[in-house]
Design an enzyme around this catalytic site. Structure first.
Site, short mmCIF file in Angstrom:
data_model
loop_
_atom_site.label_atom_id
_atom_site.label_comp_id
_atom_site.label_asym_id
_atom_site.label_seq_id
_atom_site.Cartn_x
_atom_site.Cartn_y
_atom_site.Cartn_z
N LYS A 77 0.85 -1.33 0.07
CA LYS A 77 0.06 -0.05 0.06
C LYS A 77 0.82 1.24 -0.11
CE LYS A 77 -3.88 2.08 2.71
NZ LYS A 77 -4.60 1.90 3.94
N LEU A 95 -6.25 8.96 3.38
CA LEU A 95 -6.62 7.62 3.88
C LEU A 95 -7.92 7.27 4.76
CD1 LEU A 95 -3.30 6.10 5.25
CD2 LEU A 95 -4.00 6.38 2.87
N SER A 102 -9.15 2.21 2.89
CA SER A 102 -8.21 3.02 2.16
C SER A 102 -7.27 2.21 1.26
CB SER A 102 -7.60 4.01 3.04
OG SER A 102 -6.70 3.45 3.98
N VAL A 146 -7.84 1.51 9.86
CA VAL A 146 -8.20 2.46 10.87
C VAL A 146 -9.61 2.51 11.23
CG1 VAL A 146 -7.92 4.90 9.98
CG2 VAL A 146 -7.28 4.55 12.30
N GLY A 147 -10.47 2.02 10.22
CA GLY A 147 -12.09 1.87 10.13
C GLY A 147 -12.47 1.01 9.62
N GLY A 148 -11.56 0.05 8.89
CA GLY A 148 -12.15 -0.85 8.19
C GLY A 148 -11.48 -0.90 6.76
N SER A 149 -10.11 -0.26 6.70
CA SER A 149 -9.46 -0.09 5.43
C SER A 149 -8.78 -1.20 5.01
CB SER A 149 -8.48 0.96 5.69
OG SER A 149 -8.97 2.28 5.78
#
Length: 541
Positions: free
Chosen positions: A112, A161, A187, A208-211
């Site tokens: 990434k 992101l 992201s 960090v939230g589902g990336s």
């Protein structure tokens, strides 16, 4: 502004040169080795491929150039690659000379954009980060190399992101390899598209939230977000730096669960623990991963915040049934207060400074659409936000809560917020232990939304972000495809709030027949092996 566009044009030329270079090296290899069966190499699962590489029955360059060719094809279709790592060819030669062959000997790996690779930019989709090559490899990349892997491309991300789409002003929009009108998620969207399209056999992303979980679920592959500190984050750029409320993690994406396990096995090595001594020295626990004892599995079909699409609900129901038939025990889990978690822990935790450090990142950038509301909020004075929140509360409660969430907090308030999140985590674990659970089966947002929708639907991250706030390991496994009946049932989709967001989400789900839908598999902190074992079970069934 002209200067910015010049920088962008240069970066786009570099991206174009990367693809031309990939084309050239892949073609040169094909001409020199016309008899190599590329299709059969690309069809091997990672476990078999790595065995063949290690026992010498497959030469590493055959594998490398097969994937360079396929990656190029997927990049042309989806725009997922930002840069070809030219030194990967040198590394290929070096890997052959290694006396000790690592677990990932000769395996090409995609990385990434936000993960540092020496000599390359980690842009996060920001123009100001162009032409600032990383001084050294991130710890994860160093460990991959020591295990014989060959990082060969960097992949696209959304600007900042903090998004689950995949678009920025430098490299543009990445598409879903299964349906170009849908987002690949984000992201780690470039990773999702490349691995999902078969152009990479193993990818490394962050969450960090589902990336990691969005791209995997949207592109029909597997991924695991470990506990935040199980793998080193040294040398990895974050969207919001220094915030401690919502835990970020780095993890792998691949076509199957066995590949994720192999990757964690390789990463959880002495090398990582010595390169980053803040990571707990917990090697991969084979015993837990290969155990066959029946599991006690909690499950829920909805979080009562984001109404699941018909396909999401069905995915959980069918998986639950298969697990029961296989001899596991399934226990309903009562999920409460997700709205509070989302607004008070996630939104407020990530933007406890009133969003000022986030807005600073965009200073001197050309802003990417979809962030307007947020910038406006971050720049609005405290008294006006308070008033606005109060006025909006009876009519649009979720908007009111977001306005309240993006407030500047005193240090005292931030500390008590952190304390409250800790408390919440312990309460959640107590509820888990009371039911005597091993793991949990949860919904995962799906199918992939149409391009452009994630920016309007930040609220729909509730299913994934909960486990960043709790810092539990969570993986996704694709289990079904959207049917015509699901699509028909979607016409009655109302949502729990029946606000603008709910109406928009109903539209965003539409037209997904044939697209994959996943479930989320969750375990307690530091139980990655148990999480993978559960994922493997779901995948097999």
């Amino acid at each position: 502004r002209r200067a910015l566009w010049r920088k962008v044009a240069k970066a786009q030329e570099r991206q174009e040169r990367s693809l031309v270079r990939m084309e050239a090296v892949a073609r040169r290899f094909r001409e020199q080795h016309p008899s190599v069966n590329v299709v059969s190499i690309l069809s091997l699962p990672l476990l078999e491929l790595s065995k063949k590489l290690r026992d010498g029955s497959l030469p590493p360059d055959h594998v490398f150039y097969a994937y360079v060719g396929k990656a190029l094809q997927i990049a042309t279709e989806t725009n997922c690659i930002t840069e070809f790592l030219q030194e990967s060819e040198t590394q290929l030669r070096k890997a052959k000379l290694m006396e000790k062959q690592g677990l990932l000997y000769g395996v090409p790996v995609s990385i990434k954009d936000s993960i540092d690779c020496q000599g390359h930019d980690s842009t996060l989709g920001f123009i100001k980060n162009l032409n600032k090559p990383a001084a050294e490899d991130s710890v994860v990349v160093q460990v991959l190399k020591r295990q014989g892997a060959i990082p060969f491309v960097k992949t696209n991300v959304p600007q900042s992101l903090i998004s689950y789409d995949c678009k920025n002003l430098i490299f543009g929009q990445t598409c879903n390899p299964l349906l170009y009108t849908r987002t690949p998620g984000g992201s780690s969207g470039g990773e999702g598209a490349l691995v999902g399209g078969g152009g990479s056999i193993l990818g490394i992303g962050t969450d960090v939230g589902g990336s990691l979980r969005f791209p995997a679920a949207f592109c029909g592959i597997c991924a695991i977000k470990p506990t935040g500190n199980r793998l080193s984050k040294r040398g990895i750029m974050a969207g919001v730096v220094g915030q401690k409320a919502v835990a970020a993690a780095v993890g792998p994406l691949a076509k199957d669960v066995e590949s994720l396990a192999l990757c964690l096995r390789a990463l959880l090595s002495e090398d990582m623990f010595s390169l980053d001594s803040t990571v707990p020295p917990l090697p991969f626990n084979e015993e837990v991963y290969s155990s066959t004892k029946p599991l006690r599995i909690g499950y829920y079909e909805t979080d009562f915040f984001t109404m699941p699409s018909p396909a999401m609900r069905r995915a959980v129901r069918e998986t639950k049934q298969l697990l029961e038939e296989a001899g596991h025990t399934l226990v309903p889990f009562e999920l409460t207060n997700v709205d509070y978690v989302m607004f008070n822990y996630c939104v407020r935790g990530m933007f406890a400074d009133g969003g000022s450090s986030f807005v600073k990142k965009f200073k001197g950038e050309m802003e990417q659409g979809g962030m307007e509301l947020f910038f406006w909020l971050a720049k609005t004075p405290h008294w006006l936000k308070t008033l606005l929140s109060w006025i909006a509360k009876p009519f649009v409660p979720r908007f009111s809560s977001i306005v309240r969430g993006v407030q500047e907090n005193t240090v005292d308030e931030v500390w008590s917020l952190h304390h409250e999140i800790e408390d919440f985590c312990h309460h959640f674990i107590a509820q888990w232990k009371k039911l005597n659970l091993d793991v949990m089966l949860c919904p995962m947002l799906g199918p992939a939304l149409s391009i452009g929708y994630p920016a309007k639907l930040s609220v729909a991250v509730s299913y994934t972000m909960l486990y960043n706030a709790l810092d539990f390991p969570a993986g996704v496994v694709p289990v079904t495809l959207v049917t015509d009946e699901d699509e028909e049932e979607l016409k009655g989709y109302k949502g729990y709030y029946q606000d603008w967001w709910d109406r928009t989400l109903a539209k965003a789900f539409r037209g997904g027949v044939g697209m994959p839908v996943a479930v989320q598999c969750v375990a307690l902190p530091w139980q990655e092996e148990l999480c993978l074992r559960f994922m493997k079970e779901v995948e097999t069934l």
